[in-house]
Write an enzyme that holds these catalytic residues in place. Structure first.
Site, PDB file in Angstrom:
ATOM      1  N   PHE A 119      46.062  51.727  97.944  1.00  0.00           N
ATOM      2  CA  PHE A 119      46.129  52.494  99.547  1.00  0.00           C
ATOM      3  C   PHE A 119      45.651  54.104  98.483  1.00  0.00           C
ATOM      4  CE2 PHE A 119      49.394  48.391  98.812  1.00  0.00           C
ATOM      5  CZ  PHE A 119      49.066  48.157  99.810  1.00  0.00           C
ATOM      6  N   GLY A 120      45.132  54.345  97.867  1.00  0.00           N
ATOM      7  CA  GLY A 120      45.003  55.435  97.585  1.00  0.00           C
ATOM      8  C   GLY A 120      44.257  56.193  96.193  1.00  0.00           C
ATOM      9  N   LYS A 157      49.247  60.666  92.670  1.00  0.00           N
ATOM     10  CA  LYS A 157      49.410  59.024  93.400  1.00  0.00           C
ATOM     11  C   LYS A 157      49.295  59.425  94.697  1.00  0.00           C
ATOM     12  CE  LYS A 157      49.800  54.125  94.709  1.00  0.00           C
ATOM     13  NZ  LYS A 157      50.632  52.972  94.155  1.00  0.00           N
ATOM     14  N   VAL A 169      43.923  58.273  92.523  1.00  0.00           N
ATOM     15  CA  VAL A 169      44.909  58.594  91.079  1.00  0.00           C
ATOM     16  C   VAL A 169      44.268  60.475  91.146  1.00  0.00           C
ATOM     17  CG1 VAL A 169      46.800  58.708  89.393  1.00  0.00           C
ATOM     18  CG2 VAL A 169      45.958  57.046  90.706  1.00  0.00           C
ATOM     19  N   ASP A 201      51.891  43.011  91.500  1.00  0.00           N
ATOM     20  CA  ASP A 201      50.584  42.899  91.227  1.00  0.00           C
ATOM     21  C   ASP A 201      49.938  42.973  89.745  1.00  0.00           C
ATOM     22  OD1 ASP A 201      48.363  42.499  92.029  1.00  0.00           O
ATOM     23  OD2 ASP A 201      48.882  45.057  92.957  1.00  0.00           O
TER      24      ASP A 201
END
Length: 831
Positions: A523-524, A540, A526, A637
């Site tokens: 999702f992106g 993040k 860091v 996860d």
């Protein structure tokens, strides 16, 4: 004369010859009157490279080139990789035909260069690492060079590709076992010159990864290539004489190489030498994520690694197999919603794309994009078109005349424009972007109005800037995730979470520079940062293009701010401003566990004491989430990349974007949105969407076995191929050879009983049936006490075999099906 006496005489003459003709100095040149024995070397002029002999297994010897003064020894070229000499009495010399030859102890050739008939041949090791044969020391014309015959490594100035004039093809082939056995391995990196040239990484004949075609700046499937840097310059040539890819180094002190390895089921790696730490830094590799896998989403399927699931269909298409698609198997691809009607068809404009496979395309380098569109529109077989070169506004025409394979979208930039043929009914009023641009005119009055509105917005924004932090806080409060099973849950405003403004985080991360980038997740990205108070942070930054990211962002904020444990990463604050959503964490000096555990150089930093401490720390953190925190939390996860390590290698569980809160009496839940990572998901979760604390226990068991062995778990295996990690550990456990699994980099400094206990715990955690797995409280007890009773483990989950056609009549040749104890499911691809 007796045969034995003749043999003795020959051996005596060879020894006499070696004694008088060898030279002990390490010059860069070998003449026709000299030989090079196994205890001698050639050293390039500035002492960067060495030519000499190195030992392999079973007293084998190889002639190779390696970096000088770099430890461990890094070999970049091997002459006789598939025909070693069997002892240390071999030698290299210039032969009678003007070539040079490697002779074994009996005087028989084990390897030689091409025949040259040179009059005064010499061998020279150049400062580039190129070993050349030329006629006289002053000549600049090479009769033979090692750069024409790469092994597993591409050095600066070395070309790979095809020379059409000589018929020589240059490619990379991995070692059989990286760092151990230099013979030709299973993995190759070869340039295919057909159509629009691109390079493929293969395991034997199976394609693993595709670079995409060269677009004038980079391979369109490798957005990380930066042609603006002075350090590494990438080049590509394609003309009537040949097709080549190569790179050069602008900084003479920089050592960089591209290599194909047998590590991690085959990888292409770019490594750079870091002198301060005396390590080879792996700063780029492929395949690096799920979308790098060849044809991951089938024909017409788009792969986006920032999305979940990664496969989607473009506009005008739908999944060919919806059931498999919902189970995250996108290999069947997509089909058109509406049949094409050649005269009325239009083109869908897709940006930032890795172009489809280009082996069988039409190519015209002189056409403009408008001419390309016109030709594609007239040819009813044409399914897509694009520019060949994107520099200087774009030029050239490439057209696809069939299905489109291996498409990928890069939301954060990279790739290039692609135009896909669609039915007019599916594309609506949208048309070719460059045609619309030519047809639209903007009046000066409209421009003036727009500029006026921009000025008004700017003044308002400047006036309201002081209240931005407060509004961000309110926005986060209003978008808070509802409590799951807890009516008394506090709202976001009660959490007292510090809010950072966007400008502060921009300054802290040097405008989110690539130098500060620590990694990239689903999702992106860091980034590392430093606040004015010199506090190190990790930021993040949620991808703006992530359709799934907002919920995960809010979920992570709500969960982590409630959690306080030494083995959980600490959230320092967040930011919601300027369409940005960011989380600010404490900075972990040693980054993620996977960056060390699965790196062949760095893994030696983890001795057994450190690994056992990491296992126990993860167990304590997970126990806190499941039992001791205010709410029961299922992580969903848990994996090596989500375990961060501080300066003392203490583990901290991170990334709670997928986590879920359970009520005090709730034991399990079900979801139709299966999320997680391939190889770590429990069978009941992957197949049925059922998750519980036992799902996390399964993931923890996989982690334990990875930490002990230093190997990644692969979720599946074929009947005629190797077992995955769980299956392999299970087999050797039953055979009584489990200690052979221990990562060799640990050495012998471990207690066998402690290692066996950890393997035992790992196998108990990955048992196929959730009810057979222990709770984390039992796991912590078993890890901390040798007296704890431990049941015998049952077979692990996801030790899968592929169904044979004769035993599964319902499976077609195109379906990928797998069985777990007679239960057949479609293979899924998780994030």
């Amino acid at each position: 004369m007796p045969t034995s006496f003749t043999s003795f005489l020959n051996h005596l003459l060879i020894s006499f010859f070696l004694f008088f003709l060898t030279s002990s100095n390490s010059s860069d040149t070998l003449t026709g009157t000299q030989i090079l024995t196994t205890n001698q070397t050639l050293l390039s002029q500035n002492q960067t490279f060495v030519l000499g002999f190195f030992g392999g297994s079973n007293t084998n010897y190889y002639l190779g080139i390696w970096y000088n003064n770099i430890n461990p020894q890094t070999i970049v070229w091997v002459a006789n990789r598939d025909n070693p000499i069997d002892n240390s009495t071999g030698y290299l010399k210039i032969g009678d035909n003007g070539n040079f030859v490697l002779l074994n102890s009996s005087g028989n050739p084990a390897w030689s260069s091409n025949q040259t008939n040179a009059k005064n041949p010499v061998i020279q090791l150049l400062e580039t690492g190129n070993l050349v044969l030329k006629d006289s020391e002053q000549s600049i014309n090479y009769l033979w060079q090692s750069f024409d015959y790469p092994t597993d490594t591409l050095l600066p100035g070395m070309q790979m590709g095809w020379n059409f004039d000589t018929g020589i093809e240059k490619h990379l082939t991995s070692w059989k076992v990286t760092g151990e056995d230099p013979s030709s391995g299973d993995y190759t990196f070869k340039l295919d010159y057909r159509g629009l040239p691109e390079i493929f990484l293969r395991r034997n004949q199976t394609i693993i990864y595709r670079s995409g075609s060269w677009n004038g700046e980079r391979f369109n499937g490798v957005p990380e290539m930066d042609t603006d840097t002075d350090s590494i310059v990438f080049s590509f040539s394609d003309d009537a004489h040949g097709v080549f890819y190569y790179f050069s180094i602008g900084n003479a002190s920089l050592l960089s190489r591209l290599t194909v390895t047998s590590d991690s089921d085959g990888e292409l790696q770019r490594r750079t030498w870091i002198a301060s730490s005396e390590t080879w830094n792996k700063f780029w590799y492929a395949p690096a994520d799920q979308c790098d896998h060849y044809r991951e989403c089938g024909p017409y399927g788009l792969c986006d690694n920032n999305a979940s699931p990664v496969c989607r269909c473009m506009k005008g298409f739908s999944p060919k197999n919806p059931q498999a698609w919902n189970l995250r198997d996108g290999s069947g691809g997509c089909v058109r919603n509406t049949d094409l009607d050649c005269p009325t068809d239009k083109f869908l404009h897709l940006e930032s794309m890795k172009l489809p496979e280009t082996t069988t395309v039409f190519v015209n380098k002189s056409m403009t994009l408008t001419e390309c569109e016109s030709l594609c529109h007239r040819n009813c077989s044409c399914t897509a078109y694009a520019n060949i070169d994107i520099t200087n506004g774009g030029s050239g025409c490439v057209m696809w005349l069939g299905q489109l394979f291996d498409l990928r979208n890069y939301p954060s930039g990279g790739g290039q424009d692609l135009y896909v043929r669609l039915s007019a009914a599916d594309i609506g009023s949208a048309g070719s972007k460059h045609r619309k641009a030519e047809a639209i005119g903007i009046s000066l009055s409209v421009v003036a109005i727009v500029l006026g509105l921009v000025a008004i917005c700017y003044l308002r924004k400047k006036k309201q800037h002081r209240g931005s932090i407060h509004r961000s806080h309110d926005l986060l409060m209003n978008e808070g995730v509802p409590s799951r099973g807890h009516s008394g849950d506090r709202n976001m405003d009660d959490l007292e979470l510090p809010m950072f403004d966007f400008d502060t985080l921009t300054m802290a991360t040097n405008n989110f520079s690539q130098d500060n980038k620590l990694g990239q997740g689903g999702f992106g990205s860091v980034y590392r940062g430093s606040l004015i108070e010199s506090q190190e942070i990790a930021v993040k930054r949620l991808s703006k293009d992530s359709g799934q990211g907002i919920e995960e962002f809010k979920n992570e904020v709500k969960l982590i701010v409630k959690l306080q444990h030494r083995n959980l990463v600490r959230l320092l604050g967040c930011c919601i401003e300027k369409d940005e959503k960011m989380l600010v964490y404490e900075y972990m000096e040693n980054r993620s566990l996977d960056s060390i555990l699965f790196d062949k150089v760095k893994r030696s930093l983890l001795d057994w004491k450190s690994r056992f401490n990491i296992i126990c720390g993860i167990a304590r953190g997970l126990l806190y989430l499941h039992q001791d925190s205010r709410f029961r939390i299922i992580h969903r996860d848990l994996k090596a990349s989500n375990i961060l390590l501080d300066s003392e290698m203490n583990p901290k569980i991170s990334d709670f974007g997928m986590a879920r809160i359970f009520g005090s009496n709730q034991t399990e839940a079900n979801t139709i949105r299966v999320v997680g990572t391939y190889g770590y998901m429990s069978p009941e979760y992957a197949m049925d969407g059922n998750f519980s604390v036992k799902s996390d226990v399964f993931s923890f068991g996989v982690l334990v076995l990875e930490i002990i062995t230093g190997k990644k778990n692969r979720g599946f295996y074929y009947a005629n191929d190797e077992l995955n990690l769980l299956g392999n550990v299970w087999r050797q456990w039953n055979e009584g050879t489990a200690l052979e699994l221990v990562d060799q980099s640990i050495g012998n400094s471990y207690a066998e009983s402690e290692v066996l206990r950890c393997i035992h715990v790992g196998l108990l955690c990955v048992q196929e049936r959730a009810e057979d797995r222990p709770t984390m409280s039992s796991v912590v007890l078993m890890l901390s006490s040798e007296a704890a009773l431990m049941p015998r483990p049952k077979n692990p989950g996801f030790s899968l075999r592929k169904n044979h056609p004769e035993t599964d009549s319902s499976s077609s040749n195109q379906d990928k099906t797998w069985s777990v104890n007679q239960v057949t499911v479609t293979m899924l691809n998780a994030r």
